[in-house]
Design a protein around this motif. Structure first.
Motif, PDB file in Angstrom:
ATOM      1  N   ARG A  25       0.811  -1.218   0.000  1.00  0.00           N
ATOM      2  CA  ARG A  25       0.000   0.000   0.000  1.00  0.00           C
ATOM      3  C   ARG A  25       0.845   1.268   0.000  1.00  0.00           C
ATOM      4  O   ARG A  25       0.382   2.328   0.402  1.00  0.00           O
ATOM      5  CB  ARG A  25      -0.904   0.004   1.233  1.00  0.00           C
ATOM      6  CG  ARG A  25      -1.942  -1.091   1.184  1.00  0.00           C
ATOM      7  CD  ARG A  25      -2.855  -1.008   2.380  1.00  0.00           C
ATOM      8  NE  ARG A  25      -3.821  -2.077   2.342  1.00  0.00           N
ATOM      9  CZ  ARG A  25      -4.095  -2.893   3.343  1.00  0.00           C
ATOM     10  NH1 ARG A  25      -3.488  -2.728   4.495  1.00  0.00           N
ATOM     11  NH2 ARG A  25      -4.982  -3.840   3.216  1.00  0.00           N
ATOM     12  N   LEU A  26       2.074   1.195  -0.483  1.00  0.00           N
ATOM     13  CA  LEU A  26       2.939   2.369  -0.492  1.00  0.00           C
ATOM     14  C   LEU A  26       2.381   3.477  -1.381  1.00  0.00           C
ATOM     15  O   LEU A  26       2.533   4.653  -1.097  1.00  0.00           O
ATOM     16  CB  LEU A  26       4.350   1.994  -0.947  1.00  0.00           C
ATOM     17  CG  LEU A  26       5.157   1.180   0.057  1.00  0.00           C
ATOM     18  CD1 LEU A  26       6.525   0.834  -0.531  1.00  0.00           C
ATOM     19  CD2 LEU A  26       5.334   1.918   1.371  1.00  0.00           C
ATOM     20  N   ILE A  27       1.721   3.114  -2.468  1.00  0.00           N
ATOM     21  CA  ILE A  27       1.091   4.085  -3.353  1.00  0.00           C
ATOM     22  C   ILE A  27      -0.420   3.885  -3.209  1.00  0.00           C
ATOM     23  O   ILE A  27      -0.992   2.988  -3.821  1.00  0.00           O
ATOM     24  CB  ILE A  27       1.536   3.889  -4.807  1.00  0.00           C
ATOM     25  CG1 ILE A  27       3.063   3.951  -4.906  1.00  0.00           C
ATOM     26  CG2 ILE A  27       0.888   4.924  -5.713  1.00  0.00           C
ATOM     27  CD1 ILE A  27       3.602   3.551  -6.260  1.00  0.00           C
ATOM     28  N   PRO A  28      -1.075   4.704  -2.398  1.00  0.00           N
ATOM     29  CA  PRO A  28      -2.481   4.457  -2.067  1.00  0.00           C
ATOM     30  C   PRO A  28      -3.423   4.413  -3.264  1.00  0.00           C
ATOM     31  O   PRO A  28      -4.394   3.682  -3.261  1.00  0.00           O
ATOM     32  CB  PRO A  28      -2.856   5.604  -1.142  1.00  0.00           C
ATOM     33  CG  PRO A  28      -1.618   6.319  -0.821  1.00  0.00           C
ATOM     34  CD  PRO A  28      -0.552   5.886  -1.753  1.00  0.00           C
ATOM     35  N   ASN A  29      -3.146   5.172  -4.314  1.00  0.00           N
ATOM     36  CA  ASN A  29      -4.050   5.228  -5.456  1.00  0.00           C
ATOM     37  C   ASN A  29      -3.671   4.260  -6.579  1.00  0.00           C
ATOM     38  O   ASN A  29      -4.285   4.287  -7.640  1.00  0.00           O
ATOM     39  CB  ASN A  29      -4.104   6.653  -6.009  1.00  0.00           C
ATOM     40  CG  ASN A  29      -4.675   7.616  -5.000  1.00  0.00           C
ATOM     41  OD1 ASN A  29      -5.497   7.236  -4.174  1.00  0.00           O
ATOM     42  ND2 ASN A  29      -4.241   8.850  -5.045  1.00  0.00           N
TER      43      ASN A  29
END
Length: 45
Positions: A25-29
């Motif tokens: 989930r490091l890049i939420p989008n």
């Protein structure tokens, strides 16, 4: 020496760790889905 089965079991255990979820989930989008996806088939089917 570990068997192939034991190595696979260890990998699946590691995939369920909270740290792995955080890395994913490091890049939420990057991926948006409201469904609860599982790595294994232990959801009662």
């Amino acid at each position: 020496m570990k068997s192939s089965y034991n190595r696979i079991v260890e990998v699946f255990k590691k995939l369920k760790l909270q740290k792995m979820k955080e890395i994913g989930r490091l890049i939420p989008n990057a991926f948006t889905s409201k469904k609860n996806h599982h790595f294994d088939d232990s959801n009662g089917r």
